[in-house]
Design an enzyme around this catalytic site. Structure first.
Site, PDB file in Angstrom:
ATOM      1  N   THR A 162      45.037  32.521  40.135  1.00  0.00           N
ATOM      2  CA  THR A 162      46.330  32.263  39.494  1.00  0.00           C
ATOM      3  C   THR A 162      46.495  30.804  39.109  1.00  0.00           C
ATOM      4  OG1 THR A 162      47.437  34.130  40.498  1.00  0.00           O
ATOM      5  CG2 THR A 162      48.823  32.247  39.957  1.00  0.00           C
ATOM      6  N   SER A 169      40.617  36.444  41.970  1.00  0.00           N
ATOM      7  CA  SER A 169      39.833  36.425  43.213  1.00  0.00           C
ATOM      8  C   SER A 169      39.586  37.813  43.775  1.00  0.00           C
ATOM      9  CB  SER A 169      40.483  35.524  44.264  1.00  0.00           C
ATOM     10  OG  SER A 169      41.567  36.165  44.875  1.00  0.00           O
ATOM     11  N   THR A 199      44.552  33.633  45.392  1.00  0.00           N
ATOM     12  CA  THR A 199      45.009  33.781  46.781  1.00  0.00           C
ATOM     13  C   THR A 199      44.598  35.117  47.400  1.00  0.00           C
ATOM     14  OG1 THR A 199      47.133  34.640  46.018  1.00  0.00           O
ATOM     15  CG2 THR A 199      47.008  32.273  46.486  1.00  0.00           C
ATOM     16  N   ASP A 200      44.276  36.114  46.554  1.00  0.00           N
ATOM     17  CA  ASP A 200      44.026  37.445  47.122  1.00  0.00           C
ATOM     18  C   ASP A 200      42.869  37.454  48.119  1.00  0.00           C
ATOM     19  OD1 ASP A 200      46.137  38.555  45.781  1.00  0.00           O
ATOM     20  OD2 ASP A 200      44.949  39.220  44.072  1.00  0.00           O
TER      21      ASP A 200
HETATM   22  N1  ASN Z   1      45.440  37.821  41.724  1.00  0.00           N
HETATM   23  C1  ASN Z   1      45.459  36.395  41.966  1.00  0.00           C
HETATM   24  C2  ASN Z   1      44.083  36.024  42.511  1.00  0.00           C
HETATM   25  O1  ASN Z   1      43.819  36.206  43.673  1.00  0.00           O
HETATM   26  C3  ASN Z   1      46.574  36.053  42.914  1.00  0.00           C
HETATM   27  C4  ASN Z   1      46.833  34.587  43.105  1.00  0.00           C
HETATM   28  O2  ASN Z   1      45.960  33.750  42.969  1.00  0.00           O
HETATM   29  N2  ASN Z   1      48.040  34.195  43.469  1.00  0.00           N
HETATM   30  O3  ASN Z   1      43.241  35.587  41.758  1.00  0.00           O
END
Ligand code: ASN
Length: 386
Positions: free
Chosen positions: A20, A102, A133-134
């Site tokens: 993200t 991710s 973050t995932d």
């Molecule tokens: N879907 C995103 C990822 O993990 C979520 C994030 O980064 N907040 O790439």
């Protein structure tokens, strides 16, 4: 927090993987496009790139990049003063060839990141890995095992809102990561998020909405980055030193670690079918109830299935489904499991259990017995054995 008296100018390598933080709006939703917009945004931000330094420039200014294999290196940036004695951090962003959400992350990407960290270990004083973050806590967990006891900091960070959008938390997470990796006197793998540094091998994602997206359920943060920087006396916070990380190993990239959630009605044949579906299965994580309980009555056939797996030298470990995990053999179920060679995961998070097992099964130097013993031994503060 310890402060050096003379100003420092440490060099930090920032490895971009997407997520993200690097996403831009597209017709199909946010996507971590691999273009230089991400670098341009950082380069024009006065807290991340000193407006008085020659590298600071407006978004529209051209960018000269260097292609290193599949990866792209951007020009070095310099922060403004990071502390009262005027320390600054000089940093370079190296973007991986494949930017990704991710959720697409695999052990192959961890091998790429680990190799970049190793190859650049002597050239930089600290490192930042930018991730979605995932799976960020999986990445921080595996890096903790691969770089156990390293004397330099490795910050793993990301954002809940892209830098391209209003109210992005990515700015602060990046700034705090530069403080941890470049200005502070601390070392080790830390998840830097929401003004905290958390143990890399204890962190878990708790929310896709909160800016405090991560927690370490069983231990305090390593560092609280408030007006005052405080440490919570976590014994695993280590000072920078000259210790080299262990030689990195190459993680197995074919699926070898199976994860099974225990739920009412689960049967041994269901577990066996999942294990059989993984031809190179070397380890199984059972996410069990409470303190590590799962059905072991004859009716379910679970015990027989697990016994068979341990006999075939598959590491079988039990962790807890509880959000504050703690597995200990209090009930008959737990003790029976231990008697057939199933290993208790104590307070390991799922992320750390997965990472530790992948690290153990990827180590060719270890026998099955040694892997079992090492699983039960904390190697980086990842669990508390009781
Ligand atoms: N879907 C995103 C990822 O993990 C979520 C994030 O980064 N907040 O790439």
């Amino acid at each position: 927090m310890s402060r050096s008296r003379t100003p420092t100018r440490r060099k930090v390598l920032v490895i971009g993987t997407g997520g993200t933080i690097a996403s831009e709006p597209t017709e199909t939703g946010f996507s971590p496009l691999r273009n230089d917009a991400f670098f341009r945004r950082i380069r024009q931000h006065p807290l991340l790139s000193d407006p008085l330094s020659p590298s600071h420039a407006a978004f529209s200014e051209p960018v000269e990049t260097v292609q290193i294999g599949a990866n792209t290196r951007y020009p070095a940036l310099v922060t403004p003063a990071m502390n009262d004695v005027g320390s600054v951090v000089e940093y370079e962003i190296l973007d991986l060839g494949l930017h990704m959400d991710s959720s697409e992350m695999t052990p192959a990407e961890w091998n790429t990141i680990a190799a970049l960290l190793s190859d650049n270990w002597d050239l930089y004083s600290g490192f930042i890995v930018l991730s979605g973050t995932d799976t960020l806590a999986y990445t921080s967990s595996i890096l903790t095992f691969l770089f156990t006891n390293a004397g330099k900091p490795i910050a793993v960070t990301g954002a809940q809102i892209p830098l391209s959008q209003p109210r992005s938390d990515g700015w602060e997470n990046l700034l705090d990561s530069l403080v941890f990796a470049g200005e502070s006197g601390w070392a080790g793998v830390g998840v830097v998020f929401g003004h905290q540094v958390l143990m890399g091998c204890r962190a878990t994602k708790i929310s896709a909405n909160l800016f405090h997206a991560f927690q370490t359920p069983c231990v305090p943060p390593l560092i609280n980055m408030n007006v005052k920087m405080t440490t919570d006396q976590n014994p695993h916070l280590r000072h920078r030193d000259s210790a080299l990380p262990p030689r990195t190993i190459t993680l197995l990239t074919t699926p070898t670690v199976l994860s099974c959630h225990i739920y009412p009605g689960i049967t041994g044949s269901l577990l066996s079918a999942q294990i059989a579906a993984l031809p190179e299965c070397r380890a199984v994580i059972l996410s069990a109830y409470g303190s590590g309980n799962l059905p072991i009555g004859e009716r379910s056939g679970v015990l027989e299935a697990l016994k068979g797996a341990v006999e075939r030298e598959i590491l079988v470990v039990v962790i807890s489904q509880c959000s504050i995990p703690n597995v200990y053999p209090l009930y008959t179920q737990g003790r029976t499991l231990i008697s057939i060679g199933v290993l208790p995961g104590y307070d390991l998070t799922h992320e750390a259990a997965f990472a530790k097992l992948l690290w153990l099964v990827s180590r060719k130097d270890l026998s099955f017995k040694q892997r079992q013993e090492l699983f039960e031994t904390p190697v980086a503060g990842e669990m508390t054995v009781i």
